[in-house]
Write a protein that holds these residues in place. Structure first.
Motif, PDB file in Angstrom:
ATOM      1  N   GLN A  75     -31.457  33.759  41.613  1.00  0.00           N
ATOM      2  CA  GLN A  75     -30.928  32.986  42.652  1.00  0.00           C
ATOM      3  C   GLN A  75     -29.962  31.849  42.055  1.00  0.00           C
ATOM      4  OE1 GLN A  75     -30.529  34.062  45.468  1.00  0.00           O
ATOM      5  NE2 GLN A  75     -29.736  32.312  47.002  1.00  0.00           N
ATOM      6  N   ASP A  76     -30.795  31.207  40.873  1.00  0.00           N
ATOM      7  CA  ASP A  76     -30.147  30.144  40.103  1.00  0.00           C
ATOM      8  C   ASP A  76     -30.180  30.665  38.787  1.00  0.00           C
ATOM      9  OD1 ASP A  76     -29.490  28.156  38.673  1.00  0.00           O
ATOM     10  OD2 ASP A  76     -30.929  26.587  40.069  1.00  0.00           O
TER      11      ASP A  76
ATOM     12  N   GLY B  98     -40.810  30.767  39.040  1.00  0.00           N
ATOM     13  CA  GLY B  98     -39.639  30.000  39.108  1.00  0.00           C
ATOM     14  C   GLY B  98     -39.817  28.654  38.181  1.00  0.00           C
TER      15      GLY B  98
ATOM     16  N   LYS C 133     -36.884  26.009  41.529  1.00  0.00           N
ATOM     17  CA  LYS C 133     -35.824  26.898  41.425  1.00  0.00           C
ATOM     18  C   LYS C 133     -36.183  28.438  40.946  1.00  0.00           C
ATOM     19  CE  LYS C 133     -32.836  23.261  39.898  1.00  0.00           C
ATOM     20  NZ  LYS C 133     -31.689  22.853  38.829  1.00  0.00           N
ATOM     21  N   ASN C 134     -35.472  29.282  41.533  1.00  0.00           N
ATOM     22  CA  ASN C 134     -36.076  30.615  41.431  1.00  0.00           C
ATOM     23  C   ASN C 134     -37.415  30.944  41.906  1.00  0.00           C
ATOM     24  OD1 ASN C 134     -33.416  31.502  40.855  1.00  0.00           O
ATOM     25  ND2 ASN C 134     -33.883  31.106  38.484  1.00  0.00           N
ATOM     26  N   SER C 135     -37.866  29.934  42.870  1.00  0.00           N
ATOM     27  CA  SER C 135     -39.563  30.514  43.445  1.00  0.00           C
ATOM     28  C   SER C 135     -39.312  30.971  44.498  1.00  0.00           C
ATOM     29  CB  SER C 135     -40.091  29.151  43.386  1.00  0.00           C
ATOM     30  OG  SER C 135     -41.474  29.434  43.928  1.00  0.00           O
ATOM     31  N   GLY C 136     -39.583  32.349  44.626  1.00  0.00           N
ATOM     32  CA  GLY C 136     -39.434  33.039  46.082  1.00  0.00           C
ATOM     33  C   GLY C 136     -39.839  34.661  45.673  1.00  0.00           C
TER      34      GLY C 136
ATOM     35  N   TRP D  35     -32.911  37.718  48.891  1.00  0.00           N
ATOM     36  CA  TRP D  35     -33.605  36.600  48.213  1.00  0.00           C
ATOM     37  C   TRP D  35     -34.682  35.798  49.300  1.00  0.00           C
ATOM     38  CZ3 TRP D  35     -36.000  35.567  43.721  1.00  0.00           C
ATOM     39  CH2 TRP D  35     -36.237  34.094  43.651  1.00  0.00           C
TER      40      TRP D  35
ATOM     41  N   ASP E 269     -35.957  32.600  49.683  1.00  0.00           N
ATOM     42  CA  ASP E 269     -36.359  31.284  48.721  1.00  0.00           C
ATOM     43  C   ASP E 269     -37.553  30.416  49.569  1.00  0.00           C
ATOM     44  OD1 ASP E 269     -35.115  29.530  46.625  1.00  0.00           O
ATOM     45  OD2 ASP E 269     -35.409  28.233  48.216  1.00  0.00           O
TER      46      ASP E 269
END
Length: 872
Positions: A274-275, A300, A304-307, A321, A323
């Protein structure tokens, strides 16, 4: 610090409800066609809003209780209806760890396992300073062979236990050096069982074992083993589909294999970031077959990018995605209801422990709070079972918890305690020779076990969310007459909201001033307050300007009906040259659309679990011998054969024995010296003591690293004919655990000056310290020679008899009751008579009595004959 993911045979469905728990409703999107009363409707198009903006609703209930310290993973056995959990406290020596069997209905810990020990080498040291438990981390069950597989991550081992007895049936530590070199263990994390195989994730590869023979089958290389951060952290193995899914950390991919052919992957799914500028760190994977989707969690990097990324199961195409922030970790799925459960390993958000995700809409519908607010770590694992959804955290909410599965690192003895000394620390100043001293005692804090259920209940209204200009796409257009003159604004605007627009490069050709700009809607077809010029704005000397334009309505303009309603498109014209004399003639058009309102999910509901009383840690079972059967009722001694004075025994006349055939007495060896009457026999293995062996033969000498001796079973030995001595079984060196005062669980030596405790010999939990050998000698971390000497079970009394000892299995919590009867034997010697092996069964004494009786009868016959002769 690494984290672990969850157990599964996944795909179990949630049927049970939890009593006395918090009930809340959460929701996920529902199409209009599904709003007609279906409790479990067919899946709508993902992410779509229904015409009526309705969502699925659920009843969520949760409760929590005290779990294990240092919890890692869970597994469920459908065959035995048992929940299994692992726990290991890290930091220094691993002195507190166990494998636990839990009743999924009551959440009661029924049994815990006394794990084996391994050498403990402190950080920056080269020699062992004692022992530590080899720890339990990853876990899965094999219901076909009725075993449970556990990874010992710190010790680089894998151990298998029998589900029924908790006895260790296999360990990779027993493999030869050549076999271990071929396998090349490197930090084993998760283990999964399917299709007669056990899959163990290690750095760079997955190791495969045969679940019946425990033979190593092959290694599946998924990445370069030199890349230490690349590992198969968690995995999904689907026996029904015949597929294995391996997410590879740092490679941003999931490799899918055929269980029948593991030579190469069938498919490689490239994971979405995502990032793009942050790491992904893929952590877990689960599949929902009814939705034909793959879910991959990632922790992540700094939120960030945790999901969770959602992928098409057939094509591997990225779909959505979810999030979450925090540290998304462990996944499991309830496929009957298309609900996905996810844990958050971040300890900073108390209200976020387990997320409940509607798989049909990819929305977070509810979250279950964690049971700690000050811990650095959150929830570690989740598993779906027929009895509910279970999760374990690492929050340490239950302070100073008393547990029976902690050891003394110096001796390896198990004890019940609420603190633990986790090895040694170097107290020497920097640059000076090492000065290793015991660390300060550390409190043992237990983590939380959570049980929750989520049942579909119907529908609930979602939220209608208008789109504002700041949320929509922004576009810049140029004047056709002057490329320097530009207009910037949102291309999608909200109904009824002011329209914000700005411009640059609109300069007046004469002098240091800007142009005057007029604005019209739909090329002058719309008038507001009777004027087709909606507004004017004066640019500054640099040609820059901004304006908020009114939204046309039926009240303020010539707009009729819904001509400027949601979904309609319009043109805004920006003109110069006609209002200000001498200005440059320019024009720029910005096309806009009036936004359609979106249907959003209701606000995420937060569930706080209710508390269930802790019910203890159950029975501590020695893994070397397994759980012993319930002790049989004690045998009542038969009435003695001694004649009553009122009932004299009539003796038949017997001929006197020939002088050449005297009654023979069995020779007996001298007894081993004992300490005092409190010395106790030890239990060992499943082998009964050979009555003819001496103590030195039975005790043996334990060799190898500290804590490597065998564990004692502590069974009571047989009694002979209701009399004589009670036999203690052959002793062992280590791990007879949990004995209460008066019990014997370890092999204490009865020789004077003998070693009182050998390394790796877990002392009986709750032992009152009455063992004579412990009072005679200090602990010795290397000497196992006298531990478990068999002769300690028999201590000679002053009358020449032997007092029996207690030898029951301490870990099962039952007391041995080996009562010894004493038999006095006439002897010309005041010292205790030495006894032969026959005497250990009571037969020796019986022969003594028979011999003496025969002699007495012969004497009586001779006297009667003499009297008759005199009478004649």
């Amino acid at each position: 610090m690494f984290s672990y993911n969850n157990f599964r045979p996944r795909g179990f469905k949630v049927w049970a409800t939890v009593s006395a728990a918090t009930a809340l409703t959460f929701a996920g999107t529902l199409t209009a066609a599904q709003a007609d009363g279906a409790m479990s409707p067919a899946a709508p198009a993902h992410g779509s809003a229904s015409a009526t903006c309705e969502y699925r609703s659920f009843d969520v209930r949760a409760e929590q209780t005290q779990g294990l310290p240092g919890q890692y993973q869970l597994a469920y056995s459908k065959k035995n209806d048992a929940l299994w959990a692992t726990g290991t406290v890290l930091g220094g020596a691993s002195t507190t760890a166990t494998l636990a069997k839990i009743d999924p209905q009551t959440m009661k810990v029924e049994k815990t396992v006394a794990l084996d020990t391994v050498p403990y080498v402190p950080k920056h040291a080269t020699e062992p300073a004692g022992v530590q438990l080899k720890g339990a981390f990853g876990i899965d069950v094999d219901d076909v062979n009725n075993t449970v597989w556990v990874t010992n991550t710190v010790a680089n081992e894998v151990t298998v236990y029998d589900q029924a007895t908790l006895k260790e049936v296999f360990s990779t530590s027993k493999l030869s050096q050549d076999e271990r070199a071929k396998i090349d263990f490197a930090h084993p994390r998760e283990v999964r069982v399917a299709d007669g195989k056990a899959f163990v994730g290690v750095r760079g590869s997955v190791l495969v074992f045969d679940t019946k023979t425990y033979a190593f089958l092959q290694k599946i290389t998924v990445a370069d083993v030199e890349d230490k951060t690349t590992a198969v952290m968690n995995m999904w193995v689907d026996e029904s589909e015949g597929r294995a899914y391996f997410p590879v950390r740092m490679r941003d991919e999931v490799k899918i294999y055929d269980l029948k052919d593991l030579s190469q992957p069938l498919q490689v799914v490239k994971l979405h970031k995502q990032d793009p500028g942050a790491n992904l760190y893929a952590s877990d994977v689960v599949v929902d077959h009814s939705l034909n989707e793959i879910y991959v969690s990632s922790q992540g990097d700094k939120g960030k990018n945790s999901g969770v990324g959602v992928y098409d199961k057939t094509t591997g195409e990225f779909k959505a995605w979810i999030d979450l922030g925090g540290r998304a970790l462990s996944l499991d799925a309830d496929e009957d209801n298309d609900v996905v459960y996810l844990t958050d390993f971040d300890g900073k958000s108390p209200d976020k422990g387990v997320y409940v995700i509607d798989g049909r809409t990819h929305t977070v519908a509810a979250s279950v709070a964690k049971n700690s607010s000050d811990a650095p770590f959150g929830v570690n694992d989740v598993v779906v079972t027929p009895k509910g959804v279970f999760a374990v955290d690492k929050g340490g909410a239950y302070k100073n918890a008393e547990v029976p599965f902690t050891i003394d690192y110096r001796t390896g003895k198990f004890t019940t305690a609420s603190t633990s000394v986790k090895g040694v620390q170097n107290k020497a100043p920097e640059g000076a020779p090492a000065d290793w001293q015991p660390a300060e005692p550390t409190p043992i804090n237990a983590d939380t076990l959570v049980k929750l259920t989520a049942s579909p209940t119907g529908t609930v209204k979602g939220q209608t969310k208008p789109v504002t200009g700041s949320e929509a796409n922004v576009k810049t257009v140029e004047s056709r007459q002057d490329a320097e003159a530009k207009v910037t604004g949102a291309t999608v605007v909200s109904e009824g909201q002011a329209i914000k627009v700005s411009g640059t490069g609109w300069k007046y050709p004469k002098g240091a001033e800007g142009s005057t700009i007029a604005v019209k809607y739909d090329r002058g077809k719309v008038s507001i307050n009777g004027d087709a010029v909606i507004g004017t704005v004066e640019a500054d000397a640099e040609g820059n300007w901004s304006i908020e334009l009114p939204y046309p309505t039926a009240d303020n303009s010539t707009v009729k009906d819904a001509s400027w309603g949601p979904g309609t498109s319009h043109t805004l014209s920006f003109l110069s040259g006609s209002i200000k004399e001498g200005d440059t003639s320019r024009g720029a058009n910005l096309d806009i659309t009036i936004a359609q309102p979106t249907c959003g999910a209701p606000e995420t509901m937060h569930v706080t679990p209710t508390n269930r009383d802790f019910q203890g840690y159950g029975t501590l079972v020695d893994s070397k011998v397994g759980e012993m059967a319930a002790p049989a009722d004690p045998v009542k001694p038969e009435p003695t054969s001694n004649p009553s004075p009122s009932e004299p025994v009539k003796q038949e006349p017997m001929p006197a024995p020939s002088p050449s055939e005297p009654v023979k007495q069995e020779p007996m060896p001298a007894p081993a010296s004992s300490t005092d009457g409190d010395s106790k026999g030890s239990g060992a293995g499943n082998t009964e003591q050979d009555p003819g062996k001496r103590a030195s033969e039975a005790g043996g000498q334990a060799q190898g690293q500290p804590g490597a001796g065998q564990q004692g079973a502590g069974q009571q030995g047989p009694q002979a004919g209701g009399q004589g001595q009670t036999q203690g079984q052959q002793g062992s060196t280590t791990k007879s655990t949990g004995a209460a005062p008066g019990e014997t669980g370890d092999g204490a030596s009865t020789k004077e000056g003998g070693s009182s405790a050998a390394t790796g010999d877990p002392a009986s939990a709750g032992d009152d310290g009455q063992k004579a050998s412990e009072n005679n000698a200090p602990e010795n971390s290397g000497d196992h020679g006298n531990a478990g000497a068999a002769a300690s079970g028999n201590t000679m009394n002053n009358n020449g008899g032997a007092s029996g000892t207690s030898g029951s299995q301490s870990q099962s919590g039952t007391n041995g009751s080996g009562t010894a009867s004493q038999t006095s034997t006439p002897s010309n010697n005041s010292a205790p008579a030495a006894q032969s092996s026959l005497a250990h069964t009571g037969a020796g004494k019986l022969m003594w009595v028979a011999g003496l009786g025969a002699a007495a009868l012969a004497t009586g016959v001779a006297v009667v004959a003499l009297r008759r002769k005199k009478a004649h």
